[in-house]
Write a protein that holds these residues in place. Structure first.
Motif, mmCIF file in Angstrom:
data_model
loop_
_atom_site.group_PDB
_atom_site.id
_atom_site.type_symbol
_atom_site.label_atom_id
_atom_site.label_comp_id
_atom_site.label_asym_id
_atom_site.label_seq_id
_atom_site.Cartn_x
_atom_site.Cartn_y
_atom_site.Cartn_z
ATOM 1 N N GLU A 9 10.300 -6.727 -12.159
ATOM 2 C CA GLU A 9 9.028 -6.057 -11.901
ATOM 3 C C GLU A 9 7.834 -7.123 -12.220
ATOM 4 O O GLU A 9 8.062 -7.918 -13.174
ATOM 5 C CB GLU A 9 8.810 -4.801 -12.885
ATOM 6 C CG GLU A 9 9.671 -3.855 -12.470
ATOM 7 C CD GLU A 9 9.540 -3.155 -11.112
ATOM 8 O OE1 GLU A 9 8.610 -3.366 -10.506
ATOM 9 O OE2 GLU A 9 10.378 -2.124 -10.943
ATOM 10 N N SER A 13 9.356 -3.292 -7.262
ATOM 11 C CA SER A 13 8.491 -2.005 -6.834
ATOM 12 C C SER A 13 7.738 -2.421 -5.661
ATOM 13 O O SER A 13 7.576 -1.555 -4.773
ATOM 14 C CB SER A 13 7.735 -1.458 -8.114
ATOM 15 O OG SER A 13 8.634 -1.057 -9.106
ATOM 16 N N PHE A 14 6.947 -3.570 -5.843
ATOM 17 C CA PHE A 14 6.081 -4.005 -4.570
ATOM 18 C C PHE A 14 6.777 -4.113 -3.396
ATOM 19 O O PHE A 14 6.678 -3.593 -2.389
ATOM 20 C CB PHE A 14 5.199 -5.342 -5.058
ATOM 21 C CG PHE A 14 4.554 -5.867 -4.003
ATOM 22 C CD1 PHE A 14 3.420 -5.474 -3.545
ATOM 23 C CD2 PHE A 14 5.060 -7.153 -3.271
ATOM 24 C CE1 PHE A 14 2.469 -5.950 -2.704
ATOM 25 C CE2 PHE A 14 4.262 -7.865 -2.188
ATOM 26 C CZ PHE A 14 3.009 -7.101 -2.158
ATOM 27 N N ASP A 17 8.119 -0.902 -1.931
ATOM 28 C CA ASP A 17 7.272 -0.208 -1.194
ATOM 29 C C ASP A 17 6.910 -0.897 0.323
ATOM 30 O O ASP A 17 6.651 -0.199 1.329
ATOM 31 C CB ASP A 17 5.943 -0.401 -1.979
ATOM 32 C CG ASP A 17 5.892 0.638 -2.999
ATOM 33 O OD1 ASP A 17 6.881 1.543 -3.230
ATOM 34 O OD2 ASP A 17 4.923 0.803 -3.957
ATOM 35 N N PRO A 72 -3.885 -1.382 -0.556
ATOM 36 C CA PRO A 72 -3.463 -0.323 -1.393
ATOM 37 C C PRO A 72 -2.421 -0.848 -2.234
ATOM 38 O O PRO A 72 -2.199 -0.612 -3.154
ATOM 39 C CB PRO A 72 -2.978 0.613 -0.479
ATOM 40 C CG PRO A 72 -3.282 0.366 1.009
ATOM 41 C CD PRO A 72 -3.797 -0.993 0.938
ATOM 42 N N LEU A 73 -1.352 -1.712 -1.937
ATOM 43 C CA LEU A 73 -0.206 -2.178 -2.569
ATOM 44 C C LEU A 73 -0.640 -3.060 -3.744
ATOM 45 O O LEU A 73 -0.155 -3.340 -4.623
ATOM 46 C CB LEU A 73 0.925 -2.774 -1.765
ATOM 47 C CG LEU A 73 1.734 -1.867 -0.837
ATOM 48 C CD1 LEU A 73 2.851 -2.367 -0.152
ATOM 49 C CD2 LEU A 73 2.011 -0.444 -1.731
ATOM 50 N N HIS A 74 -1.793 -4.053 -3.262
ATOM 51 C CA HIS A 74 -2.301 -4.845 -4.276
ATOM 52 C C HIS A 74 -3.131 -4.154 -5.282
ATOM 53 O O HIS A 74 -2.775 -4.343 -6.564
ATOM 54 C CB HIS A 74 -3.377 -5.853 -3.656
ATOM 55 C CG HIS A 74 -3.996 -6.632 -4.597
ATOM 56 N ND1 HIS A 74 -5.235 -6.864 -4.456
ATOM 57 C CD2 HIS A 74 -3.368 -7.616 -5.531
ATOM 58 C CE1 HIS A 74 -5.548 -7.825 -5.241
ATOM 59 N NE2 HIS A 74 -4.606 -8.176 -6.098
ATOM 60 N N ARG A 75 -3.567 -2.916 -4.947
ATOM 61 C CA ARG A 75 -4.394 -2.238 -6.232
ATOM 62 C C ARG A 75 -3.085 -1.553 -6.740
ATOM 63 O O ARG A 75 -3.345 -1.239 -8.192
ATOM 64 C CB ARG A 75 -5.251 -1.154 -5.636
ATOM 65 C CG ARG A 75 -6.667 -1.933 -4.810
ATOM 66 C CD ARG A 75 -7.581 -0.791 -4.478
ATOM 67 N NE ARG A 75 -7.199 0.244 -3.342
ATOM 68 C CZ ARG A 75 -7.271 -0.126 -2.250
ATOM 69 N NH1 ARG A 75 -7.569 -1.343 -1.638
ATOM 70 N NH2 ARG A 75 -6.914 0.948 -1.255
ATOM 71 N N LYS A 76 -2.040 -1.257 -6.144
ATOM 72 C CA LYS A 76 -1.191 -0.435 -7.123
ATOM 73 C C LYS A 76 -0.369 -1.435 -8.087
ATOM 74 O O LYS A 76 0.004 -0.871 -9.035
ATOM 75 C CB LYS A 76 -0.344 0.105 -6.011
ATOM 76 C CG LYS A 76 1.022 1.143 -6.803
ATOM 77 C CD LYS A 76 1.698 1.727 -5.593
ATOM 78 C CE LYS A 76 2.973 2.550 -6.451
ATOM 79 N NZ LYS A 76 4.070 3.086 -5.425
ATOM 80 N N HIS A 77 0.129 -2.617 -7.372
ATOM 81 C CA HIS A 77 1.137 -3.455 -8.319
ATOM 82 C C HIS A 77 0.365 -4.563 -8.612
ATOM 83 O O HIS A 77 1.000 -5.407 -9.679
ATOM 84 C CB HIS A 77 2.235 -3.890 -7.237
ATOM 85 C CG HIS A 77 2.986 -2.611 -6.735
ATOM 86 N ND1 HIS A 77 3.748 -2.050 -7.536
ATOM 87 C CD2 HIS A 77 3.025 -1.998 -5.394
ATOM 88 C CE1 HIS A 77 4.334 -1.035 -6.795
ATOM 89 N NE2 HIS A 77 4.130 -1.176 -5.840
ATOM 90 N N ARG A 78 -0.968 -4.774 -8.221
ATOM 91 C CA ARG A 78 -1.689 -6.177 -8.759
ATOM 92 C C ARG A 78 -1.070 -7.348 -8.171
ATOM 93 O O ARG A 78 -1.167 -8.732 -8.824
ATOM 94 C CB ARG A 78 -1.879 -6.176 -10.214
ATOM 95 C CG ARG A 78 -2.617 -4.922 -10.695
ATOM 96 C CD ARG A 78 -2.964 -5.144 -12.348
ATOM 97 N NE ARG A 78 -3.646 -3.842 -12.531
ATOM 98 C CZ ARG A 78 -4.847 -3.660 -12.573
ATOM 99 N NH1 ARG A 78 -5.607 -4.104 -11.559
ATOM 100 N NH2 ARG A 78 -5.478 -2.496 -12.902
ATOM 101 N N TYR A 80 0.257 -9.417 -4.493
ATOM 102 C CA TYR A 80 -0.174 -9.089 -2.871
ATOM 103 C C TYR A 80 0.730 -10.290 -1.870
ATOM 104 O O TYR A 80 1.185 -11.247 -2.493
ATOM 105 C CB TYR A 80 -1.551 -9.226 -2.532
ATOM 106 C CG TYR A 80 -2.121 -10.550 -2.990
ATOM 107 C CD1 TYR A 80 -2.658 -10.583 -4.283
ATOM 108 C CD2 TYR A 80 -2.229 -11.726 -1.998
ATOM 109 C CE1 TYR A 80 -3.185 -11.988 -4.885
ATOM 110 C CE2 TYR A 80 -2.931 -12.845 -2.454
ATOM 111 C CZ TYR A 80 -3.361 -13.055 -3.899
ATOM 112 O OH TYR A 80 -4.081 -13.916 -4.370
#
Length: 179
Positions: A9, A13-14, A17, A72-78, A80
């Motif tokens: 992790e 998770s990234f 997704d 959106p995935l950058h904001r969710k998982h930090r 990219y």
């Protein structure tokens, strides 16, 4: 699927997704710190997956829409995806790709450049971080210096904007890696 064949992790998770967003197979050709840390064990932070090729085009559009910096995935998982467009890469690199985390994802295939190609992709930028990555790769693989020099001369040099300057950088790298 064993947890050993999955990235740690937040990458797991990234990437899951990303995989779930795809409707068909997609291939990402990866370079940079993500590969050096995940495949060759360098312990340094990185917040992106540098990608030089993303195919097919339909998948590329989907993934870039959700996974670029600020998406959106950058904001969710930090973390990219970063599509790298300017790095010079040795020709024929596709023949030497290695799959990272095979069978870990349904649609997503992460392909890593081989360590010599990764090293040479860092030659023009030549930052301290790049030299540290190359030094780590050289010790971990370990590098055959003749292979590195030959690949530079035959597959990369002709692509460079200032080959005379990169000849000097390559000479200094060879000295650094021989220490």
């Amino acid at each position: 699927m064993s947890s050993e064949s999955l990235p740690p992790e937040p990458w797991r998770s990234f990437l899951r997704d990303l995989d779930e967003a795809l409707q068909s197979p997609a291939r990402l050709d990866c370079i940079g710190g993500f590969v050096v840390t995940q495949l060759y064990g360098l312990d340094r932070p990185t917040a992106d997956v540098d990608v030089i090729e993303l195919a097919p085009k339909e998948a590329s559009e989907t993934l870039m829409e959700i996974a670029l910096q600020g998406g959106p995935l950058h904001r969710k998982h930090r973390i990219y995806l970063d599509r790298v467009g300017v790095a010079a890469i040795p020709e024929n690199y596709e023949e030497r790709l290695t799959e990272m985390f095979p069978e870990a994802f349904r649609h997503l295939r992460l392909m890593a450049l081989d360590p010599y190609d990764i090293a040479l992709s860092k030659l023009e930028r030549n930052s301290q971080k790049d030299r540290d990555d190359v030094r780590h790769l050289s010790r971990t693989v370990p590098f055959n210096m003749a292979t590195l020099q030959q690949r530079y001369e035959t597959e990369l040099r002709w692509q460079l904007g200032r080959p005379d300057r990169e000849d000097l950088t390559m000479k200094l790298w060879m000295e650094m890696l021989s220490e």
